[in-house]
Enzyme design. Sequence first.
Site, PDB file in Angstrom:
ATOM      1  N   VAL A   5      60.508  37.237 -10.893  1.00  0.00           N
ATOM      2  CA  VAL A   5      60.412  38.392 -12.172  1.00  0.00           C
ATOM      3  C   VAL A   5      61.783  37.044 -12.424  1.00  0.00           C
ATOM      4  CG1 VAL A   5      61.810  39.736 -13.494  1.00  0.00           C
ATOM      5  CG2 VAL A   5      60.368  40.360 -11.736  1.00  0.00           C
ATOM      6  N   ASP A  19      76.629  35.154   6.896  1.00  0.00           N
ATOM      7  CA  ASP A  19      75.219  35.694   6.408  1.00  0.00           C
ATOM      8  C   ASP A  19      74.147  35.096   7.517  1.00  0.00           C
ATOM      9  OD1 ASP A  19      75.863  37.487   4.428  1.00  0.00           O
ATOM     10  OD2 ASP A  19      74.822  35.971   2.616  1.00  0.00           O
ATOM     11  N   HIS A  50      73.036  43.612   9.018  1.00  0.00           N
ATOM     12  CA  HIS A  50      72.956  41.318   9.541  1.00  0.00           C
ATOM     13  C   HIS A  50      73.498  41.541   9.615  1.00  0.00           C
ATOM     14  CE1 HIS A  50      74.649  42.302   5.104  1.00  0.00           C
ATOM     15  NE2 HIS A  50      74.887  40.891   5.510  1.00  0.00           N
ATOM     16  N   ARG A  66      79.339  42.678 -12.334  1.00  0.00           N
ATOM     17  CA  ARG A  66      78.285  43.193 -10.826  1.00  0.00           C
ATOM     18  C   ARG A  66      77.097  44.815 -11.513  1.00  0.00           C
ATOM     19  NH1 ARG A  66      77.097  47.435  -7.316  1.00  0.00           N
ATOM     20  NH2 ARG A  66      76.948  46.485  -4.776  1.00  0.00           N
TER      21      ARG A  66
END
Length: 536
Positions: free
Chosen positions: A109, A159, A184, A317
């Site tokens: 997008v 991460d 994660h 946010r």
Amino acid sequence: MSDHDDSVVFQFDDSSMEHTIDLSVSVLDISGDSLSPGSGPTSPRTPRVKERDWASFLRRAEEEDVKRTIIADNIHGHIVVPPICQAIIDTPQFDRLRGLRQLGSSHYVYPAAKHSRWEHSLGVMHLAGQFINHLMLKKPGCADEVDKICVMLAGLCHDLGHGPFSHLWENFVSEAREGYNWRHEKTSIDMLDFIIKDNDLMPVFAQNGLTENDVTFVKEMIFGPFQLGSDRVGEWPYLGRGPEKFFLYEIVANKISSIDVDKWDYMLRDNAALGIGVTFDYRRFIMHSDIMEVEGRNRLCIRDKEAESIQEMFLDRVRLHRKGYQHRTTKIIDRMLVDAMLAADAHLELLKSNSGKVCPLSQACDNVVEFSKLSDDFLIRSIQFSSDPNMDQAKGILNKIAKRQLYKLVGYVEFCGEMGVKVVEAEEDLCKVIKENLETVLKETDLAVIKKKVSMGMGDTNPVENVLFFDKKGRTRGFTSDQLRQALPREVNSESLLVVCRRDELAVLKEAREVFKLWAKTTFRGRKGFNVRIVD
């Protein structure tokens, strides 16, 4: 030059010059005669460095570059990387982050949204260093250089455990393995252990003054108090540091207010690609932050006059989620990617152990060795170019994405607040409507429900309520929801249910809209505030 200055100033020995420089007026003859060819004696030769000294200069400069790396970042400018962080960066496992797009499928997008977890991790490391530098100047003795390196390492490694397409992988695992709760963050600390062991980095850590306990501290800053359970039982749950350094746990992954350097970097970096607009200035937050003892713990505090600015950060946010991360088309492509991975899960012979045993795709996150092989493009291309007939369904979905033949939106429901309808329940109810219509061309698997949930990050709670403030006299205080709600727009917390059809035949889409209409009428009849729309 101070004792703490790591830079090197190179000096040339005067003896290396063939001639001294004479700046007397007699040498600087700029008369017309002196400029004409052949008019008078030639000027003295200019100073020149001997070739061997120039080579020595370059060699010493290269050696200094090995000690300290500077990386040019498009968000934060020049980032200085400590040697121990560079040792982590220069590993195959960390390099894998270059192949994980920060925003998953958003580039379908927003074409520029192709930045990776690699540069985000570098930015979080940098901001963590900036933040703790300020605190160490503000409160001398609150932390030492080892603490600083540990905080920067946590920012760099937070991460490591992300899978292909980042957060989308979590959705895939939860659907492929019902009841399995994968995070994660847990894989991040497992991956850190793997990096240290596989690359023999513990001696490097020791050379920089880090111990096993410091590694535990780094992992706790990423995951939380994993050793002794939740930090809600009243006892000190951490092993890496004591209550006097609790504020260090609030810098990278703040479990209390969610205001942390991770959020600051991804908001700035993502907005640079999306162009939606961010107003919050993290530098002002750092400048107005301090450390205060509260209930036996040294906590991170911020001046009370910054409350509105912090609330603006969470509204930033919200905008990024509403217009960027959860853009309607992005959510539909996400659904298609998950469908493709589910279809490939049992058949894709992508990950094999040394014994030849095939690891199902959805179980790769259980094994860091196999998981470290996965990246966005590696996964997608492996599906697209597979010659296995069992992969045809997954390949067909990916080809539809490439050709922009996306699932069709047949209707949606919007509500300001929590809707109280689960995706699984909505899909089951839609299946019931299809079954009741015996003459329909629709199949039970044709319709999918996608939830779009936008909030300030902590559900109905305003995260600013969890921030510890102090006034100009140094007294700590907080703000209530009533005080903060006055400045909040009504649509901050909202949910939407999008109903899409996996087939695009006109007759199928027509019946899909009728099924949506019947389902919405039954589900939301008599309930106020719901906006129901059928999409033609």
